[in-house]
Design a protein around this motif. Structure first.
Motif, PDB file in Angstrom:
ATOM      1  N   GLN A 110       0.840  -1.197   0.000  1.00  0.00           N
ATOM      2  CA  GLN A 110       0.000   0.000   0.000  1.00  0.00           C
ATOM      3  C   GLN A 110       0.873   1.243   0.000  1.00  0.00           C
ATOM      4  OE1 GLN A 110      -2.284   0.554   3.543  1.00  0.00           O
ATOM      5  NE2 GLN A 110      -3.585   2.160   2.687  1.00  0.00           N
ATOM      6  N   LYS A 111       0.583   2.170  -0.912  1.00  0.00           N
ATOM      7  CA  LYS A 111       1.324   3.418  -0.939  1.00  0.00           C
ATOM      8  C   LYS A 111       0.979   4.238   0.280  1.00  0.00           C
ATOM      9  CE  LYS A 111       1.487   3.799  -5.977  1.00  0.00           C
ATOM     10  NZ  LYS A 111       1.079   4.626  -7.146  1.00  0.00           N
ATOM     11  N   GLU A 112       1.937   5.074   0.693  1.00  0.00           N
ATOM     12  CA  GLU A 112       1.669   5.942   1.840  1.00  0.00           C
ATOM     13  C   GLU A 112       0.607   6.974   1.518  1.00  0.00           C
ATOM     14  OE1 GLU A 112       5.927   6.909   3.068  1.00  0.00           O
ATOM     15  OE2 GLU A 112       4.820   6.957   4.950  1.00  0.00           O
ATOM     16  N   VAL A 113       0.590   7.435   0.277  1.00  0.00           N
ATOM     17  CA  VAL A 113      -0.386   8.438  -0.152  1.00  0.00           C
ATOM     18  C   VAL A 113      -1.044   7.944  -1.437  1.00  0.00           C
ATOM     19  CG1 VAL A 113      -0.741  10.816  -0.917  1.00  0.00           C
ATOM     20  CG2 VAL A 113       0.946  10.306   0.879  1.00  0.00           C
ATOM     21  N   GLU A 114      -2.347   7.932  -1.451  1.00  0.00           N
ATOM     22  CA  GLU A 114      -3.100   7.504  -2.618  1.00  0.00           C
ATOM     23  C   GLU A 114      -3.853   8.687  -3.201  1.00  0.00           C
ATOM     24  OE1 GLU A 114      -2.517   3.095  -2.488  1.00  0.00           O
ATOM     25  OE2 GLU A 114      -3.155   4.527  -4.011  1.00  0.00           O
ATOM     26  N   GLN A 115      -3.716   8.849  -4.499  1.00  0.00           N
ATOM     27  CA  GLN A 115      -4.423   9.938  -5.173  1.00  0.00           C
ATOM     28  C   GLN A 115      -4.848   9.454  -6.548  1.00  0.00           C
ATOM     29  OE1 GLN A 115      -2.102  13.562  -5.742  1.00  0.00           O
ATOM     30  NE2 GLN A 115      -3.902  14.755  -6.296  1.00  0.00           N
ATOM     31  N   ASP A 116      -6.083   9.621  -6.868  1.00  0.00           N
ATOM     32  CA  ASP A 116      -6.617   9.191  -8.155  1.00  0.00           C
ATOM     33  C   ASP A 116      -6.001  10.058  -9.252  1.00  0.00           C
ATOM     34  OD1 ASP A 116      -9.964   8.426  -9.377  1.00  0.00           O
ATOM     35  OD2 ASP A 116      -8.058   8.581 -10.440  1.00  0.00           O
ATOM     36  N   PRO A 117      -5.342   9.462 -10.228  1.00  0.00           N
ATOM     37  CA  PRO A 117      -4.674  10.274 -11.262  1.00  0.00           C
ATOM     38  C   PRO A 117      -5.616  10.921 -12.263  1.00  0.00           C
ATOM     39  CG  PRO A 117      -4.424   7.948 -11.730  1.00  0.00           C
ATOM     40  CD  PRO A 117      -5.072   8.030 -10.394  1.00  0.00           C
ATOM     41  N   GLY A 118      -6.895  10.499 -12.248  1.00  0.00           N
ATOM     42  CA  GLY A 118      -7.856  11.056 -13.200  1.00  0.00           C
ATOM     43  C   GLY A 118      -7.644  10.488 -14.582  1.00  0.00           C
ATOM     44  N   PRO A 119      -7.911  11.234 -15.658  1.00  0.00           N
ATOM     45  CA  PRO A 119      -8.227  12.653 -15.618  1.00  0.00           C
ATOM     46  C   PRO A 119      -9.653  12.939 -15.159  1.00  0.00           C
ATOM     47  CG  PRO A 119      -8.302  11.865 -17.865  1.00  0.00           C
ATOM     48  CD  PRO A 119      -7.847  10.713 -17.030  1.00  0.00           C
ATOM     49  N   LEU A 120      -9.824  14.137 -14.624  1.00  0.00           N
ATOM     50  CA  LEU A 120     -11.118  14.615 -14.182  1.00  0.00           C
ATOM     51  C   LEU A 120     -11.508  15.785 -15.082  1.00  0.00           C
ATOM     52  CD1 LEU A 120     -13.396  14.657 -12.059  1.00  0.00           C
ATOM     53  CD2 LEU A 120     -11.962  16.190 -10.679  1.00  0.00           C
ATOM     54  N   SER A 121     -12.658  15.656 -15.727  1.00  0.00           N
ATOM     55  CA  SER A 121     -13.105  16.678 -16.660  1.00  0.00           C
ATOM     56  C   SER A 121     -14.414  17.274 -16.145  1.00  0.00           C
ATOM     57  CB  SER A 121     -13.296  16.081 -18.055  1.00  0.00           C
ATOM     58  OG  SER A 121     -13.663  17.075 -18.980  1.00  0.00           O
ATOM     59  N   VAL A 122     -14.458  18.593 -16.018  1.00  0.00           N
ATOM     60  CA  VAL A 122     -15.652  19.268 -15.499  1.00  0.00           C
ATOM     61  C   VAL A 122     -15.967  20.481 -16.371  1.00  0.00           C
ATOM     62  CG1 VAL A 122     -15.126  18.533 -13.144  1.00  0.00           C
ATOM     63  CG2 VAL A 122     -14.373  20.781 -13.932  1.00  0.00           C
ATOM     64  N   PRO A 123     -17.222  20.928 -16.370  1.00  0.00           N
ATOM     65  CA  PRO A 123     -17.544  22.159 -17.109  1.00  0.00           C
ATOM     66  C   PRO A 123     -17.145  23.389 -16.310  1.00  0.00           C
ATOM     67  CG  PRO A 123     -19.508  21.255 -16.085  1.00  0.00           C
ATOM     68  CD  PRO A 123     -18.404  20.271 -15.824  1.00  0.00           C
ATOM     69  N   GLU A 124     -16.924  24.466 -17.008  1.00  0.00           N
ATOM     70  CA  GLU A 124     -16.585  25.723 -16.351  1.00  0.00           C
ATOM     71  C   GLU A 124     -17.663  26.100 -15.350  1.00  0.00           C
ATOM     72  OE1 GLU A 124     -15.954  28.839 -19.144  1.00  0.00           O
ATOM     73  OE2 GLU A 124     -15.446  30.352 -17.622  1.00  0.00           O
ATOM     74  N   GLY A 125     -17.245  26.566 -14.176  1.00  0.00           N
ATOM     75  CA  GLY A 125     -18.179  26.968 -13.144  1.00  0.00           C
ATOM     76  C   GLY A 125     -18.501  25.876 -12.137  1.00  0.00           C
ATOM     77  N   ALA A 126     -18.110  24.657 -12.417  1.00  0.00           N
ATOM     78  CA  ALA A 126     -18.398  23.537 -11.520  1.00  0.00           C
ATOM     79  C   ALA A 126     -17.532  23.625 -10.264  1.00  0.00           C
ATOM     80  CB  ALA A 126     -18.157  22.210 -12.232  1.00  0.00           C
ATOM     81  N   ILE A 127     -18.003  22.930  -9.230  1.00  0.00           N
ATOM     82  CA  ILE A 127     -17.200  22.772  -8.029  1.00  0.00           C
ATOM     83  C   ILE A 127     -16.389  21.484  -8.188  1.00  0.00           C
ATOM     84  CG2 ILE A 127     -17.200  22.376  -5.533  1.00  0.00           C
ATOM     85  CD1 ILE A 127     -19.811  23.953  -5.399  1.00  0.00           C
ATOM     86  N   VAL A 128     -15.096  21.618  -8.006  1.00  0.00           N
ATOM     87  CA  VAL A 128     -14.198  20.475  -8.165  1.00  0.00           C
ATOM     88  C   VAL A 128     -13.777  19.969  -6.796  1.00  0.00           C
ATOM     89  CG1 VAL A 128     -11.978  19.695  -9.063  1.00  0.00           C
ATOM     90  CG2 VAL A 128     -13.345  21.339 -10.376  1.00  0.00           C
ATOM     91  N   SER A 129     -13.781  18.669  -6.630  1.00  0.00           N
ATOM     92  CA  SER A 129     -13.314  18.046  -5.389  1.00  0.00           C
ATOM     93  C   SER A 129     -12.166  17.100  -5.708  1.00  0.00           C
ATOM     94  CB  SER A 129     -14.470  17.276  -4.743  1.00  0.00           C
ATOM     95  OG  SER A 129     -13.998  16.536  -3.619  1.00  0.00           O
ATOM     96  N   LEU A 130     -11.027  17.372  -5.133  1.00  0.00           N
ATOM     97  CA  LEU A 130      -9.845  16.535  -5.309  1.00  0.00           C
ATOM     98  C   LEU A 130      -9.484  15.941  -3.951  1.00  0.00           C
ATOM     99  CD1 LEU A 130      -7.876  19.132  -7.436  1.00  0.00           C
ATOM    100  CD2 LEU A 130      -9.056  17.129  -8.310  1.00  0.00           C
TER     101      LEU A 130
END
Lengths: 114, 112
Positions: free
Chosen positions: B1-21
């Protein structure tokens, strides 16, 4: 805010030659700087920790004779890639600690070995 | 297990959206949490820095740390095309930047 500057931003060298990359902290003193390598679309890989006035500490798997690090002053660390080969082509980034124990990165240096 | 896990995406959203990372981690000793933004072919730029648990807000950006769940988040409100970049989480157990562990980075695309 803290600024860390790297030079050159882009360098092309011939296979077998050496190339030096400089990392400077512009408005603060850094007893410790860090050197990273980043391949396309991958995260940062710590190569070594550069300590002012003493030997650098290398991460496992990083050849210290190939990647020479010198930290001669509180504002300058250099990374020299010796006898460069095409597989050394990569994005090299340095960082240093600023106020509040945060890490500030340089702009990065693109190395292409042909 | 990695010490830090982060989804590499890609994450695509429309302009004005709220992004959660988000990032999860396994080392309960981590106390310093950072978010960096990295544009293509550039060095990472520090966005947010948080010590221990809690929220921190800076303009359109909000960082949250939940140490009990070992989970950190970065929220971007009113996202703009200029926010398109790779976002890296980072954390460490001590001061001085030693042994700072980085996530893999999430690639974000904000469509106009």
């Amino acid at each position: 805010g803290a600024v860390v500057s790297q030079h050159p931003s882009r360098v092309i060298c011939k296979s077998g030659t050496s190339v030096k990359i400089e990392c400077r902290s512009l408005d603060f003193q850094a007893t410790t700087m860090f050197w990273y390598r980043q391949f396309p679309k991958q995260s940062l890989m710590l190569m070594a920790t550069s300590n002012e006035g003493s030997k650098a500490t290398y991460e496992q798997g990083v050849e210290k004779d190939k990647f020479l690090i010198n930290h001669a002053s509180l504002t300058l660390s250099t990374l020299t890639v010796t006898s460069a080969h095409p597989e050394d082509s990569s994005f090299y980034i340095c960082s240093a600690n600023g106020a509040g124990n945060t890490i500030y990165f340089g702009e990065g240096s693109w190395l292409t070995v042909v | 297990q990695k010490e830090v896990e982060q989804d590499p995406g890609p994450l695509s959203v429309p302009e004005g959206a709220i992004v959660s990372l988000n990032c999860t981690y396994s080392n309960s000793a981590f106390q310093y949490f950072m978010w960096y933004r990295q544009y293509s072919r550039k060095g990472p730029e520090l966005l947010m820095y948080t010590y221990s648990s809690g929220n921190k807000e800076d303009g359109r950006f909000t960082a949250q740390v939940d140490k009990s769940s070992k989970y950190i988040s970065l929220f971007i409100r009113d996202s703009q095309p200029s926010d398109s970049a790779t976002y890296l989480c980072a954390m460490s157990a001590d001061t001085g930047g030693f042994k700072t562990i980085f996530g893999a980075g999430t690639r974000l695309f904000v469509k106009a």
